[in-house]
Design a protein around this motif. Structure first.
Motif, short mmCIF file in Angstrom:
data_model
loop_
_atom_site.label_atom_id
_atom_site.label_comp_id
_atom_site.label_asym_id
_atom_site.label_seq_id
_atom_site.Cartn_x
_atom_site.Cartn_y
_atom_site.Cartn_z
N VAL A 170 0.84 -1.20 0.00
CA VAL A 170 0.00 0.00 0.00
C VAL A 170 0.88 1.26 0.00
O VAL A 170 0.74 2.12 -0.87
N SER A 171 1.82 1.33 0.96
CA SER A 171 2.59 2.58 1.13
C SER A 171 3.47 2.88 -0.10
O SER A 171 3.74 4.05 -0.39
N GLY A 173 2.61 2.40 -3.18
CA GLY A 173 1.78 2.78 -4.32
C GLY A 173 1.47 1.63 -5.28
O GLY A 173 0.86 1.84 -6.34
N TYR A 174 1.84 0.40 -4.94
CA TYR A 174 1.60 -0.75 -5.84
C TYR A 174 0.10 -1.04 -5.95
O TYR A 174 -0.42 -1.23 -7.04
N LYS A 175 -0.56 -1.07 -4.78
CA LYS A 175 -2.00 -1.39 -4.78
C LYS A 175 -2.75 -0.34 -5.62
O LYS A 175 -3.60 -0.68 -6.45
N ALA A 176 -2.41 0.93 -5.42
CA ALA A 176 -3.09 2.00 -6.16
C ALA A 176 -2.84 1.88 -7.66
O ALA A 176 -3.75 2.08 -8.47
N GLU A 177 -1.61 1.54 -8.03
CA GLU A 177 -1.29 1.43 -9.47
C GLU A 177 -2.04 0.23 -10.09
O GLU A 177 -2.55 0.32 -11.21
N VAL A 178 -2.14 -0.86 -9.34
CA VAL A 178 -2.87 -2.03 -9.84
C VAL A 178 -4.35 -1.67 -10.02
O VAL A 178 -4.98 -2.02 -11.04
N GLU A 179 -4.91 -0.94 -9.06
CA GLU A 179 -6.33 -0.53 -9.17
C GLU A 179 -6.53 0.38 -10.39
O GLU A 179 -7.54 0.27 -11.10
N LYS A 180 -5.55 1.24 -10.64
CA LYS A 180 -5.64 2.16 -11.79
C LYS A 180 -5.60 1.35 -13.10
O LYS A 180 -6.39 1.60 -14.02
#
Ligand SMILES: C[S@@+](CC[C@H](N)C(=O)[O-])C[C@H]1O[C@@H](n2cnc3c(N)ncnc32)[C@H](O)[C@@H]1O
Length: 214
Positions: A170-171, A173-180
């Motif tokens: 999470v910290s 930015g991997y989770k956010a990039e995957v969601e994007k």
């Protein structure tokens, strides 16, 4: 504590605290000759490469897949893949010394010196499977552009399996990039299971499985 354990912790801590691509490469060049033995030690029990290969085989429908092992290191994932299936495997890594050991395994068709923080010099839709184990960790490779590059290089319907160290999923930015990537319709998240990584040392990683949208 044995001398070997001190050496393992020294290299691993150094790698995860690398402040530049150059220092990361130097560290792996120095670590390459003892890397496999160090991480096989019971105090480490680095099982992520085997779990990565198992996840790739389980998720792929291909019996004769073409694979890119990104951040292949000494070739632990390639060796595990080669045991379980008939695959054509290419490797890519930043460290010439790690690549030399991967070459000696004899399981890779080709090996490429490559910086995964930059665009990858390969054509779109080249691979059925991309594996990336141990390289999305502190001091190594961030989510962007690497994850998008993996999607670009994967054939429609193909699979990406990547480990991301639990503490930066999470910290970092991997989770956010995957969601994007999923929201843009480029790939679908198949799973994001949290599994043992270095079982002996007690750390875990998200095992991300993505399927490239057809
Ligand atoms: C912990 S090792 C994992 C190697 C192998 N996949 C395994 O599981 O044993 C991390 C690898 O990432 C590579 N690496 C680090 N930064 C990189 C970069 N910017 N581009 C490509 N490879 C990189 C290192 O050289 C090293 O081989």
């Amino acid at each position: 504590m044995t001398t070997q354990v001190i050496s393992e912790n020294f290299h691993l801590a150094g790698a995860r605290n690398a402040l530049s691509k150059e220092s990361c490469m130097k560290l792996y060049d120095e670590w390459a000759s003892s890397y496999n033995n160090d991480l096989a030690d019971a105090s480490q029990n680095y099982i992520a490469p085997i779990l990565t290969a198992q996840a790739a085989v389980a998720a792929s429908t291909h019996t004769k897949a073409t694979v890119l092992d990104a951040g292949c290191g000494t070739g632990l994932v390639g060796e595990a893949l080669a045991k379980s299936n008939s695959m054509t495997i290419d490797g890519a890594d930043l460290s010439p010394a790690m690549l030399k050991i991967a070459q000696d395994t004899g399981v890779y068709r080709s090996l490429m010196l490559c910086d995964l923080t930059q665009p990858i010099a390969k054509d779109d839709e080249t691979y059925d499977i991309i594996t990336c184990c141990g390289t999305f960790t502190r001091g190594h490779v961030g989510p962007d552009p690497a994850l998008r590059e993996f999607v670009r290089l994967t054939k429609n319907g193909g699979i990406i399996v990547a480990t991301i160290l639990e503490e930066i999923w999470v910290s970092g930015g991997y989770k956010a990039e995957v969601e994007k990537i999923q929201a843009e319709g480029l790939a679908k998240v198949v799973s994001t299971d949290l599994k043992d990584y270095r079982k002996g040392a007690g750390d875990k990683a998200t095992f991300l499985v993505l399927e490239k949208s057809a």
